[in-house]
Design a protein around this motif. Structure first.
Motif, PDB file in Angstrom:
ATOM      1  N   ALA A  83      13.784  -0.048 -14.583  1.00 55.53           N
ATOM      2  CA  ALA A  83      13.143   1.083 -14.600  1.00 55.53           C
ATOM      3  C   ALA A  83      12.679   1.505 -16.033  1.00 55.53           C
ATOM      4  CB  ALA A  83      14.273   2.327 -14.060  1.00 55.53           C
ATOM      5  N   THR A  84      11.855   2.622 -16.215  1.00 57.22           N
ATOM      6  CA  THR A  84      11.841   3.201 -17.349  1.00 57.22           C
ATOM      7  C   THR A  84      12.769   4.413 -17.999  1.00 57.22           C
ATOM      8  OG1 THR A  84      10.291   4.677 -16.206  1.00 57.22           O
ATOM      9  CG2 THR A  84       9.119   3.134 -17.486  1.00 57.22           C
ATOM     10  N   THR A 143       6.548   2.417 -11.795  1.00 58.83           N
ATOM     11  CA  THR A 143       5.526   1.840 -11.051  1.00 58.83           C
ATOM     12  C   THR A 143       4.711   0.493 -12.099  1.00 58.83           C
ATOM     13  OG1 THR A 143       5.275   3.717  -9.735  1.00 58.83           O
ATOM     14  CG2 THR A 143       3.600   2.214  -9.537  1.00 58.83           C
ATOM     15  N   SER A 186       6.273  -2.692 -12.577  1.00 62.44           N
ATOM     16  CA  SER A 186       6.548  -3.205 -11.610  1.00 62.44           C
ATOM     17  C   SER A 186       5.558  -4.513 -11.041  1.00 62.44           C
ATOM     18  CB  SER A 186       6.619  -2.360 -10.098  1.00 62.44           C
ATOM     19  OG  SER A 186       5.430  -2.129  -9.646  1.00 62.44           O
ATOM     20  N   THR A 187       5.991  -5.339 -10.213  1.00 60.32           N
ATOM     21  CA  THR A 187       5.135  -6.339  -9.599  1.00 60.32           C
ATOM     22  C   THR A 187       4.074  -5.906  -8.965  1.00 60.32           C
ATOM     23  OG1 THR A 187       7.566  -7.747  -9.789  1.00 60.32           O
ATOM     24  CG2 THR A 187       5.451  -8.729  -8.542  1.00 60.32           C
ATOM     25  N   HIS A 191       9.276 -12.526  -8.114  1.00 54.36           N
ATOM     26  CA  HIS A 191       7.940 -12.166  -8.591  1.00 54.36           C
ATOM     27  C   HIS A 191       7.074 -13.031  -8.675  1.00 54.36           C
ATOM     28  CE1 HIS A 191      10.419  -8.649 -10.689  1.00 54.36           C
ATOM     29  NE2 HIS A 191      11.237  -9.652 -10.537  1.00 54.36           N
ATOM     30  N   SER A 219       9.718  -0.107  -1.884  1.00 55.48           N
ATOM     31  CA  SER A 219       9.841   1.230  -2.813  1.00 55.48           C
ATOM     32  C   SER A 219       8.808   1.840  -3.020  1.00 55.48           C
ATOM     33  CB  SER A 219      10.834   0.706  -3.989  1.00 55.48           C
ATOM     34  OG  SER A 219      11.177   2.087  -4.842  1.00 55.48           O
TER      35      SER A 219
END
Ligand SMILES: Cc1cc2nc3c(=O)[nH]c(=O)nc-3n(C[C@H](O)[C@H](O)[C@H](O)COP(=O)(O)OP(=O)(O)OC[C@H]3O[C@@H](n4cnc5c(N)ncnc54)[C@H](O)[C@@H]3O)c2cc1C
Length: 483
Positions: A255-256, A56, A59-60, A133, A461
Motif C-alpha cells: 500500500a501507499t 490503486t 497496483s497491477t 502479477h 479489491s
C-alpha cells in the motif's frame, strides 16, 4: 491527532462547498466523484497527496469482472451471472454480504463497459499460466482459486481477472483513466489537502470536513454528504496491533503510506462501526514460476498443510495460521526458478532425511511426508489436499532444495480488508445498524465485498472499491440537501 468530529459552530469559515465532498482520490474516490457528478451533484474531491492515485496507482490493475465480458467470450470462456455469483460468494469469504455479491455480479458487465467508457483498453487474450502479477499485455487470467480444490468442486472454473492492456503493472494506467474521468465529469479536485476530522451537526448529520492545506486549516461543507475513500490501515502499526495483531508478522505492507486508517478513525469517531478489522490479504509470492507448484510445502515439523496450487492469499494465510509462520517449499533442482519475491534457498541436500535435518525438523518426518506424497503423485492423486493433477509430480531426482517461505526469511506482503461497516450503497452504519446521516464510504476504508484473505481472488479489491464507490457516490448525491 484526534479524529473526533467538530461542530459546525467550531468552523470559522468554509473554504469550499459542494453537494458531495469526497475524501481521497484513489479508485473508490474517483468512481464516487464521477457518479455523483454524473447524477447532477456539485462535487469536490479532497486528496492529501500532490495528486490522486493512492494504492490503486501502484497496483497491477486487475479487476474481477465476469458474467460473459467481451474478453471472456473472445477467449472461449463462456460465463454466466449465476456462476459468477456462486464463485464470488465463496471468494468474498465467510462473512460475505449476499446483497453485495448479487449487485456486484449482476452489475459486472455494465461495470466493465464503464471502464472501457473511461478509455481503459483490454486485449482479447488469455494468459495460460499461473501468475500473480501478469506483466504482459494479456488480459484474462485465473486470478483466484477457481481451478483449485475445494472451489473447483463447487463451481465450474472460469477466469475472471481482467488486466488492462499495458505491460508491467497497469494500476497507474487504470488510475490515470479514473483521474481524467473525474475531471471530465466536472468534479473539482483539491490536492495536498489532508482531511483530519468530520464536521457533525447536533442531530448527528455529517455536514462537512476539516483538515489542512498548505499548512493552513481548510474546511469544506457538504450539502448532501461526505464520502470517505481513504484506503485501509496497514501502515498504522498501532491500529494493526489493536485490530489485527497476527498481520504484524508480515514484513511488506502492500500500500501507499496514506493507508494509515485516517478515514476509518474519522468514521468511527462520528459513530460508525468498524468491522472485519482482523482480516487482511497476505501474500508470499513463491510462484511464478509455475514449476514451483510441483513442489511440496511443509511446516517446521515436516508436515504438509495446504494444496500448493491454491492462490497466494490462501497458501500464505495457511503459512501464517497452520504452519505458525514457518514453511518451506521442497523442490527438485529442475523445478527451481527465481521468484518475483526473490526467495532464499534455506538448504540443499542429497536426501529428504538430510534436508529435514538441515531445516531442524524432527528426525524422519520429512522422508515420511515425501514418501507418501510421491506414492500418490505417481498415480496423479493427492488425497490429503487435492492438488490439481497437472501439478502432481513425484520428487525423485536429488539434490532436493527448500525455499525459505518463513515470515522471518521471506517477503510477506499484506493489506487490510476491515473497515467501516457500510450498506451496499455506502451508507456508514453505527453499531445498531442505523446509517450515520450524511456519511458514506467505499474502498479499503470499508469492510466491503472481500472479507477473507484465504478465499480472496486478485481483482476483488479494485473491483469492490470501484463498483461500490460508484454506488456510494450516487447515493450521496441523492441525499437530502441541507441548508
Ligand atoms: C502492488 C499492489 C498491487 C495490487 N494489485 C491489485 C490488483 O491487481 N487488483 C486488485 O483488486 N487489488 C490490487 N491491489 C490492492 C488495491 O490496489 C487496493 O486495495 C485499492 O487500490 C484500494 O483502493 P482505495 O480507493 O480504497 O484506496 P487508494 O487507492 O489507496 O486511495 C485512497 C486515497 O485517499 C487518499 N487519502 C488517504 N487519507 C486521506 C485523508 N485523510 N485526506 C485526504 N486524502 C486521503 C490517499 O492519498 C489516496 O489517494 C494491489 C495493491 C498494491 C499495492
Amino acid at each position: 491527532m484526534s479524529a473526533r468530529p467538530l461542530r459546525p459552530s467550531d468552523v470559522e469559515a468554509w473554504d469550499a462547498e459542494a453537494d458531495v465532498v469526497v475524501v481521497g482520490h484513489g479508485i473508490a474516490g474517483g468512481a464516487a466523484a464521477i457518479e455523483a457528478a454524473g447524477a447532477g451533484a456539485e462535487v469536490v474531491v479532497l486528496e492529501r497527496m500532490t495528486r490522486g492515485g493512492g494504492s490503486t496507482a501502484l497496483s497491477t490493475g486487475i479487476i474481477y469482472f465476469g458474467g460473459g465480458t467481451a474478453v471472456q467470450r473472445a477467449c472461449g470462456f463462456p460465463d454466466s451471472v449465476e456462476d459468477m455469483k456462486a464463485y464470488v460468494a465463496m471468494a468474498a469469504g465467510a462473512g460475505a454480504d449476499p446483497e453485495r455479491v448479487e449487485l456486484y455480479c449482476e452489475g459486472s458487465l455494465e461495470h466493465f463497459e464503464w471502464f472501457r467508457g473511461l478509455g481503459v483498453e483490454y486485449e482479447e487474450s488469455f494468459l495460460d499460466d499461473k501468475v500473480t502479477h501478469p506483466l504482459t499485455t494479456h488480459c484474462l487470467t485465473f486470478s483466484g482459486n477457481e481451478e483449485c480444490w475445494p472451489f473447483s468442486e463447487q463451481v465450474r472454473p472460469v477466469p475472471r481477472g481482467h488486466k488492462p492492456q499495458r505491460e508491467g503493472e497497469a494500476g497507474g494506467y487504470l488510475m490515470e483513466a479514473v483521474l481524467a474521468g473525474t475531471e471530465r465529469a466536472g468534479a473539482s479536485v483539491v490536492n495536498e489537502c489532508r482531511v483530519d476530522r468530520l464536521v457533525q451537526a447536533e442531530d448527528g448529520r455529517v455536514v462537512g470536513v476539516v483538515g489542512r492545506r498548505d499548512r493552513a486549516p481548510f474546511a469544506a461543507r457538504a450539502r448532501c454528504g461526505v464520502v470517505l475513500t481513504t484506503g485501509g490501515f496497514v501502515m498504522d502499526r498501532e491500529m494493526l496491533a489493536r485490530h489485527a495483531p497476527q498481520l504484524l508478522a508480515c514484513n511488506y505492507p502492500v500500500a501507499t503510506d496514506t493507508d494509515d486508517g485516517s478515514g476509518i478513525r474519522m468514521g468511527m469517531a462520528a459513530g460508525g462501526e468498524a468491522v472485519n478489522m482482523g482480516e487482511g490479504l497476505v501474500l508470499n509470492a513463491y510462484y511464478p514460476p509455475s514449476s514451483h507448484l510441483r513442489g511440496v510445502f511443509v511446516d517446521g515439523r515436516g508436515q504438509r498443510f495446504v494444496n500448493e496450487d491454491a492462490y497466494l492469499g490462501r497458501t500464505s494465510a495457511a503459512i501464517l495460521e497452520r504452519a505458525d509462520g514457518r514453511a518451506f517449499l521442497v523442490l527438485e533442482d529442475a523445478m527451481h526458478g527465481r521468484t518475483q519475491a526473490f526467495h532464499k534457498v534455506a538448504a540443499v541436500e542429497e536426501s529428504f532425511e538430510a534436508l529435514g535435518e538441515a531445516l531442524g525438523m524432527p528426525p524422519g518426518a520429512l522422508p515420511v511426508t515425501m514418501e507418501r506424497y510421491n506414492r500418490w503423485a505417481a498415480r496423479g492423486q493427492d488425497p490429503l489436499f487435492q492438488k490439481h493433477p497437472k501439478y502432481l509430480q513425484p520428487l525423485v531426482e536429488p539434490p532436493f532444495g527448500a525455499l525459505d517461505c518463513t515470515t522471518d526469511g521471506s517477503i510477506f506482503g499484506v493489506f487490510t480488508l476491515g473497515g467501516l461497516s457500510v450498506t451496499a450503497h455506502g451508507e456508514v452504519l453505527d453499531p445498531d445498524g442505523t446509517p450515520v446521516p450524511g456519511l458514506f464510504a467505499a474502498g479499503r476504508c470499508t469492510a466491503g465485498l472481500p472479507r477473507e484473505g484465504r478465499t480472496y481472488a486478485s481483482g476483488l479489491s479494485l473491483g469492490d472499491a470501484s463498483f461500490f464507490g460508484r454506488l456510494a457516490g450516487r447515493r450521496a448525491a441523492a441525499g437530502p440537501a441541507t441548508g
